[in-house]
Structures are given as C-alpha cells and as structure tokens.
Design an enzyme around this catalytic site. Structure first.
Site, short mmCIF file in Angstrom:
data_model
loop_
_atom_site.label_atom_id
_atom_site.label_comp_id
_atom_site.label_asym_id
_atom_site.label_seq_id
_atom_site.Cartn_x
_atom_site.Cartn_y
_atom_site.Cartn_z
N VAL A 176 0.83 -1.21 0.00
CA VAL A 176 0.00 0.00 0.00
C VAL A 176 0.87 1.26 0.00
CG1 VAL A 176 -1.61 1.35 1.41
CG2 VAL A 176 -2.02 -1.05 0.99
N VAL A 198 1.66 0.83 7.81
CA VAL A 198 2.36 -0.39 8.24
C VAL A 198 1.38 -1.56 8.27
CG1 VAL A 198 4.05 0.92 9.59
CG2 VAL A 198 1.95 0.10 10.68
N THR A 230 -3.34 -10.34 11.49
CA THR A 230 -4.12 -10.95 12.56
C THR A 230 -3.16 -11.39 13.66
OG1 THR A 230 -5.64 -11.76 10.88
CG2 THR A 230 -5.81 -12.77 13.05
N THR A 254 -5.28 -0.46 7.60
CA THR A 254 -6.64 -0.87 7.96
C THR A 254 -6.64 -1.27 9.43
OG1 THR A 254 -6.97 -1.67 5.73
CG2 THR A 254 -8.51 -2.46 7.40
N GLU A 288 -7.24 2.82 2.52
CA GLU A 288 -6.93 2.59 1.11
C GLU A 288 -7.82 1.49 0.55
OE1 GLU A 288 -5.03 4.41 -0.98
OE2 GLU A 288 -6.17 3.06 -2.25
N LYS A 328 -13.93 1.16 5.95
CA LYS A 328 -12.92 0.30 5.32
C LYS A 328 -13.21 -1.17 5.63
CE LYS A 328 -9.43 -1.46 3.42
NZ LYS A 328 -9.33 -1.62 1.99
N GLY A 348 -12.03 -19.96 -3.78
CA GLY A 348 -12.02 -19.28 -2.48
C GLY A 348 -11.19 -18.02 -2.57
N CYS A 385 -6.01 -9.33 3.04
CA CYS A 385 -6.94 -8.49 3.82
C CYS A 385 -8.33 -9.04 4.07
CB CYS A 385 -7.03 -7.12 3.18
SG CYS A 385 -5.48 -6.23 3.34
P1 NAD Z 1 3.13 -4.83 3.95
O1 NAD Z 1 3.44 -5.86 4.94
O2 NAD Z 1 3.34 -5.10 2.50
O3 NAD Z 1 3.96 -3.49 4.28
C1 NAD Z 1 4.06 -2.94 5.54
C2 NAD Z 1 5.49 -2.41 5.71
O4 NAD Z 1 5.56 -1.66 6.92
C3 NAD Z 1 6.56 -3.49 5.82
O5 NAD Z 1 7.50 -3.34 4.78
C4 NAD Z 1 7.18 -3.29 7.21
O6 NAD Z 1 8.57 -3.52 7.23
C5 NAD Z 1 6.88 -1.83 7.45
N1 NAD Z 1 6.87 -1.44 8.87
C6 NAD Z 1 6.23 -2.02 9.90
N2 NAD Z 1 6.43 -1.33 11.04
C7 NAD Z 1 7.22 -0.27 10.71
C8 NAD Z 1 7.76 0.82 11.45
N3 NAD Z 1 7.50 0.97 12.75
N4 NAD Z 1 8.54 1.71 10.79
C9 NAD Z 1 8.79 1.58 9.46
N5 NAD Z 1 8.29 0.57 8.71
C10 NAD Z 1 7.51 -0.34 9.33
O7 NAD Z 1 1.61 -4.41 4.19
P2 NAD Z 1 0.59 -3.79 3.13
O8 NAD Z 1 -0.01 -4.88 2.29
O9 NAD Z 1 1.21 -2.61 2.48
O10 NAD Z 1 -0.58 -3.31 4.10
C11 NAD Z 1 -0.41 -2.18 4.94
C12 NAD Z 1 -1.77 -1.81 5.51
O11 NAD Z 1 -2.67 -1.45 4.44
C13 NAD Z 1 -2.47 -2.96 6.25
O12 NAD Z 1 -3.16 -2.43 7.34
C14 NAD Z 1 -3.44 -3.50 5.23
O13 NAD Z 1 -4.59 -4.07 5.84
C15 NAD Z 1 -3.85 -2.26 4.47
N6 NAD Z 1 -4.28 -2.47 3.08
C16 NAD Z 1 -3.63 -3.36 2.28
C17 NAD Z 1 -4.02 -3.49 0.95
C18 NAD Z 1 -3.32 -4.45 0.02
O14 NAD Z 1 -3.78 -4.60 -1.11
N7 NAD Z 1 -2.23 -5.09 0.39
C19 NAD Z 1 -5.07 -2.71 0.44
C20 NAD Z 1 -5.69 -1.80 1.29
C21 NAD Z 1 -5.30 -1.69 2.62
C1 UGA Z 2 -9.31 -6.30 -1.81
C2 UGA Z 2 -10.34 -5.22 -2.15
O1 UGA Z 2 -10.87 -5.47 -3.46
C3 UGA Z 2 -9.71 -3.84 -2.11
O2 UGA Z 2 -10.72 -2.84 -2.33
C4 UGA Z 2 -9.07 -3.61 -0.73
O3 UGA Z 2 -8.43 -2.35 -0.69
C5 UGA Z 2 -8.06 -4.72 -0.47
O4 UGA Z 2 -8.72 -6.01 -0.55
C6 UGA Z 2 -7.45 -4.65 0.89
O5 UGA Z 2 -7.99 -4.04 1.79
O6 UGA Z 2 -6.40 -5.29 0.99
P1 UGA Z 2 -7.38 -7.55 -3.13
O7 UGA Z 2 -7.42 -8.50 -2.00
O8 UGA Z 2 -6.06 -7.00 -3.55
O9 UGA Z 2 -8.31 -6.28 -2.83
O10 UGA Z 2 -8.00 -8.24 -4.44
P2 UGA Z 2 -9.49 -8.59 -4.88
O11 UGA Z 2 -9.62 -8.28 -6.32
O12 UGA Z 2 -10.51 -8.00 -4.00
O13 UGA Z 2 -9.52 -10.17 -4.74
C7 UGA Z 2 -9.49 -10.80 -3.48
C8 UGA Z 2 -9.71 -12.29 -3.64
O14 UGA Z 2 -11.05 -12.56 -4.04
C9 UGA Z 2 -8.83 -12.92 -4.72
O15 UGA Z 2 -8.39 -14.18 -4.29
C10 UGA Z 2 -9.76 -13.05 -5.90
O16 UGA Z 2 -9.38 -14.05 -6.79
C11 UGA Z 2 -11.07 -13.37 -5.21
N1 UGA Z 2 -12.28 -13.02 -5.99
C12 UGA Z 2 -12.52 -11.74 -6.35
C13 UGA Z 2 -13.18 -14.02 -6.31
O17 UGA Z 2 -12.98 -15.21 -5.97
N2 UGA Z 2 -14.31 -13.69 -7.02
C14 UGA Z 2 -14.57 -12.41 -7.39
O18 UGA Z 2 -15.64 -12.18 -8.03
C15 UGA Z 2 -13.65 -11.41 -7.05
#
Ligand code: NAD
Ligand code: UGA
Length: 464
Positions: free
Chosen positions: A15, A89, A93, A131, A161, A220, A271, A276
């Site tokens: 993110v 960051v 879980t 989140t 996000e 969110k 599945g 997230c």
């Molecule tokens: P990530 O694990 O890819 O990245 C988090 C980073 O934060 C890591 O590189 C870690 O080293 C760093 N970090 C942790 N503690 C730190 C600190 N104190 N100082 C500096 N760096 C530190 O995680 P992500 O997938 O980017 O997710 C981040 C947040 O965004 C989560 O809460 C997640 O739920 C939310 N989110 C993720 C997605 C997604 O698609 N991955 C989408 C929307 C929201």
């Molecule tokens: C999801 C949400 O779509 C984002 O809006 C959110 O920001 C993000 O989680 C987050 O908070 O991390 P993401 O997990 O990256 O995004 O990807 P998705 O496209 O939502 O797919 C999630 C899972 O559901 C995948 O395994 C995908 O294959 C599956 N999926 C999706 C299905 O099985 N059926 C569908 O119709 C759509």
C-alpha cells in the site's frame, strides 16, 4: 497546517509504496519520502527490480524516483521534515495472546505512532492509512496528544486505502472515492482539507468523501466485508449449482443484471485469498464480539467459514473424481498467487490446496508466472514443513513441463496465460497420463472445447 509540501510514508509495502509513488507522480510540487525498517525492501525500491509486481508501477516509480520521490530507511529524518505522515504499516491478525486468530495486531501502528511522537519537532498531520479496528485513531491520538505542547500539535486523520492488488495503479489514478475521516473540530477539519488538497491534484472533488474518524475507519472494514461476502455468497451458490445442474456463471450473470445487485464480484472461485479479506472480517468479528454483539459477530464470521468450506470442497471433489485417491498421483497446479497480475501469495487458496495434496501424498507439479520461488517454499514450509514440501512439490518454469505425465491439471489462479485461447491444451493433453483430468477452480476455460480434445473436465459451480 496550510499547504502540504513534504510527505513521509511509514511502511514501504503493497500500500505505502504504490500509493505514495502515485502521489509523488501526480504532485511534482510535493516531496514524498517512503521509509521502512527493512533495508532489503528499501534497496529493492531503489533498484530496477521493485519489491512488488504491479502493472504500471515501474513507470510511475522510475518517473518520479530521485526527483520528488525517495525511498529510505531513515525513518527519523523523514518524520522530522514532513508536514504530513502516512502510517501504512502492516496490521496482521494476532498470532498469540488476547484475541489471537481474530484481532488485528496493532503493535506496528503503535510503534510507528510512538516514533512520530518521539521524533517530531514541528506540527504534523498524521494519517492512518493502515486498515485498523474502529476507534484505533483514539489510541494513536492519545499517544500523540501526550507528546504535543505549545509549539507542536498533531492532527490525526483516517484515510483508508481501497486499492486492489493487480490493479493498484489504475485504482489509485482513478479511484471510485477517496475517504478522509477527521475529528469534527476546527483543527481536524483544516487537516482534512489539507489532505483533500493533495488528492485534488488528480481526483475530482466530488469523489473525495469527508466523514468523522470512526465512520472512515469502519467504512474500510465494511467495504472489505461486503466484497468478501459477495464472493462467499456466490461460492455457497456454486455448491448448490453442482448439486442441481444449475450453472454458476449463468446464475451470476442473471442475478448481476439486476442493477440493484450489479455484476461485479460474483465470480465463483476456489475461495478468496489476499492479505486483507480474511484478516479484516476476523477483525470486524472480533470488534462485534468485544462490543457484546454475538449475533453480528457470527454473521460476519460465516463469510470466512464459507471460504474455508469452498477450498475443502474443491479438494474433496478433486480426490473423488480421481477415483478417491491421489496418493502418488501427479497433480499439476497452475498458479500460486492469490489472484492474477500479482506476485503476492498471502492467504492464497493455492497454499491450502497444496497442503491438502501433500497430506494425501500426491506429487505436486507447480507453475506460477510471477511468484518468487523462495516465497513458494516459505509458504509451503509454513503449512507442511520444509521436508514434506520439498519431497512432494516440484516447481516448473512453464505450464507445459508442469503438466507432463500428470494425472490432473488444477487451475488455481486465473492468470490470462492459462486460458484455452493462450495455452496449447492439445499439447498438454498429449503429454499427460490418461484419463487426463482438468479441474477449473476459476471458471476460465471453455470446458466443451477441452472435452473435444479428450480431457475429463470439472468446473467449480458446474455439473455437466
Ligand atoms: P506490507 O506488509 O506489504 O507493508 C508494511 C510495511 O511496513 C513493511 O515493509 C514493514 O517492514 C513496514 N513497517 C512495519 N512497522 C514499521 C515501522 N514501525 N517503521 C517503518 N516501517 C515499518 O503491508 P501492506 O499490504 O502494504 O498493508 C499495509 C496496511 O494497508 C495494512 O493495514 C493492510 O490491511 C492495508 N491495506 C492493504 C491493501 C493491500 O492490497 N495489500 C489494500 C488496502 C489496505
Ligand atoms: C481487496 C479489495 O478489493 C480492495 O478494495 C481492498 O483495498 C483490499 O482487498 C485490501 O484491503 O487489501 P485484493 O485483495 O487485492 O483487494 O484483491 P481482490 O480483487 O478483492 O480479490 C481478493 C480475492 O477474491 C482474490 O483471491 C480473488 O481471486 C477473489 N475473488 C474476487 C473471487 O474469488 N471472485 C470475485 O468475483 C472477485
């Protein structure tokens, strides 16, 4: 706080990296520094081989890096100079202690917040990007307030996000909405406006939603819960389809034509995975439990239970169709990422499936176009142990070699290259043991076309 000139993002992950790279790209007048504790991750962001695969990301990063976009491990330096700090960051879980397996682990959010409080020498807008459970901003504010004084104040915003992996760049460039929650005080509203100003460089004003802090945090979790609920709903229906002869694609199409329901997120699958959906629903479930709302908690928890059931159901179907045993059989698995167009494997259904295949003593022949080999071994060793993983799983550089001499092909990730318009399934069929079975866990194949070749085809949500 007036106009934002310098932004720091704590957390250079899936993110923080793309989000703040897009901000830098769209706002050449703002200096953006993305920091992380992981030297390896920052080195990769500063290299030609970025640490995450995301279509369009390279162009955005390479275009702004070194101009107004910087990646660094100097967390303190970046905090010191920033007007606005994103906390992006990880919030996984919890693995142990109170709420283990359900609640979000907020240790990283707290440690980043404490670092800001400790280091800052001027006023900052602190933005909760991670989140988090509803009212986390309260704890962050308490930590920050305890460290503010006459010359330094902290204003806290929630700006969750909504990007999805695989489409992160287009989601960020053209978001359905940007949500900014703030305390409803004059200072809070001013900070909210300052962040809205940043997004206004490219996001139309009517897509920037402003709410109070708690609505923003809960929205969110609610968005992810509702999205995942749709998938579990269609997957629950896929089981009924298999038992009755209805076709889940036809049902999804017919149902989705109702404009009140809409067509998106109704694709049945093996599945949902990803970092997230499960985490955030468990988080919502835990929140409901802690608010003494057990019926609400049970309602949302069922979305995760249904997802686990779908994975198990698919494995059971495979074993049944392969004459009730897969011991010593060769199973070619196509795809390891949790969805197409990403190298991310977090909570991928492939991990659960392959663990079950290993437990049955099958030989898994795996191919994925993007996931790093080292990541596959980490994930499989986690669930099956390193020895069993190495003994039962072999990685292949392409789908053809993976399928050679296999009893079955299982489509787990919906990569475009696995479609029957892209792969030569005749060649695959010719190289497999007979009967050659194919199990489509993503509904991406034309089953009739494959049957004409000679395959025995099984598709989730269909019983033809
Ligand atoms: P990530 O694990 O890819 O990245 C988090 C980073 O934060 C890591 O590189 C870690 O080293 C760093 N970090 C942790 N503690 C730190 C600190 N104190 N100082 C500096 N760096 C530190 O995680 P992500 O997938 O980017 O997710 C981040 C947040 O965004 C989560 O809460 C997640 O739920 C939310 N989110 C993720 C997605 C997604 O698609 N991955 C989408 C929307 C929201
Ligand atoms: C999801 C949400 O779509 C984002 O809006 C959110 O920001 C993000 O989680 C987050 O908070 O991390 P993401 O997990 O990256 O995004 O990807 P998705 O496209 O939502 O797919 C999630 C899972 O559901 C995948 O395994 C995908 O294959 C599956 N999926 C999706 C299905 O099985 N059926 C569908 O119709 C759509």
């Amino acid at each position: 706080m007036g106009v934002v000139k310098k932004i720091c993002c704590i957390g250079a992950g899936y993110v923080g990296g793309p989000t703040c790279a897009v901000i830098a790209h769209q706002c050449p007048d703002i200096k953006v520094t993305i920091v992380d504790l992981s030297q390896a991750r920052i080195n990769a962001w500063n290299s030609n081989n970025l640490p995450i695969y995301e279509p369009g990301l390279d162009e955005i990063v390479f275009g702004a890096r070194g101009k107004n976009l910087f990646f660094s491990t100097d967390v303190e330096g970046a905090i010191l100079e920033a007007d606005l700090i994103f906390v992006s960051v990880n919030t996984p879980t919890k693995k142990s202690g109170m709420g283990a397996g359900m609640a979000a682990d907020l240790a990283y959010v707290e440690s980043a917040t404490r670092k800001i409080a400790e280091v800052a020498k001027s006023s900052k807008i602190v933005v909760e990007k991670s989140t988090v459970p509803c009212r986390t901003a309260e704890s962050m504010r308490t930590i920050l307030d305890a460290n503010s004084h006459d010359h330094i104040r902290f204003d806290l915003l929630s700006n969750p996000e909504f990007l999805a992996e695989g489409t992160a760049i287009s989601d960020l460039l053209n978001p359905d909405r940007v949500l900014i929650g703030a305390l409803q005080t004059p200072e809070g509203l001013k900070a909210q406006q300052a962040l809205a100003e940043v997004y206004s460089h490219w996001v139309p004003r009517d897509r920037v939603i402003t709410t109070n802090l708690w609505s923003s945090e809960l929205s969110k979790l609610a968005a992810n819960a509702l999205l995942a609920q749709r998938i579990s709903s269609i997957n629950a229906l896929s089981a009924i389809c298999e038992a009755t002869g209805a076709d889940v694609d036809e049902v999804a199409y017919a149902v989705g034509k109702d404009t009140r329901i809409g067509p998106k997120f109704l694709k049945a699958s093996v599945g949902f995975g990803g970092s997230c959906f499960q985490k955030d629903i468990l988080n919502l479930t835990y929140l409901a439990e802690s608010l003494n709302l057990p019926e609400v908690a049970a309602y949302w928890h069922q979305v995760v239970i249904m997802n686990e059931y779908q994975k198990k159901r698919f494995v059971k179907r495979i074993i049944t169709k392969l004459f009730n045993t897969i011991t010593n059989k060769k199973i070619a698995v196509f795809g390891f990422a949790f969805k197409k167009d990403t190298g991310d494997t977090r909570e991928s259904a492939a991990i659960t499936l392959i663990k079950d295949f290993i437990d049955e003593h099958a030989h898994v022949r795996l191919y994925d176009p993007k996931v790093e080999e080292s990541q596959i071994w980490i994930d499989l060793s986690d669930v099956s142990g390193a020895d069993a993983a190495k003994k039962h799983v072999t990685l292949f550089p392409d789908p053809y070699s993976a399928a050679e001499d296999a009893d079955a092909v299982v489509i787990v990730t919906e990569w475009d290259e696995f479609r029957d318009t892209k792969l030569d399934y005749q060649r695959i069929y010719d190289s497999m043991k007979k009967p050659a079975c194919i199990f489509d866990g993503r509904l991406i194949l034309d089953a009739n076309k494959l049957r004409k070749i000679g395959f025995k085809v099984d598709v989730i949500g269909k019983n033809e």
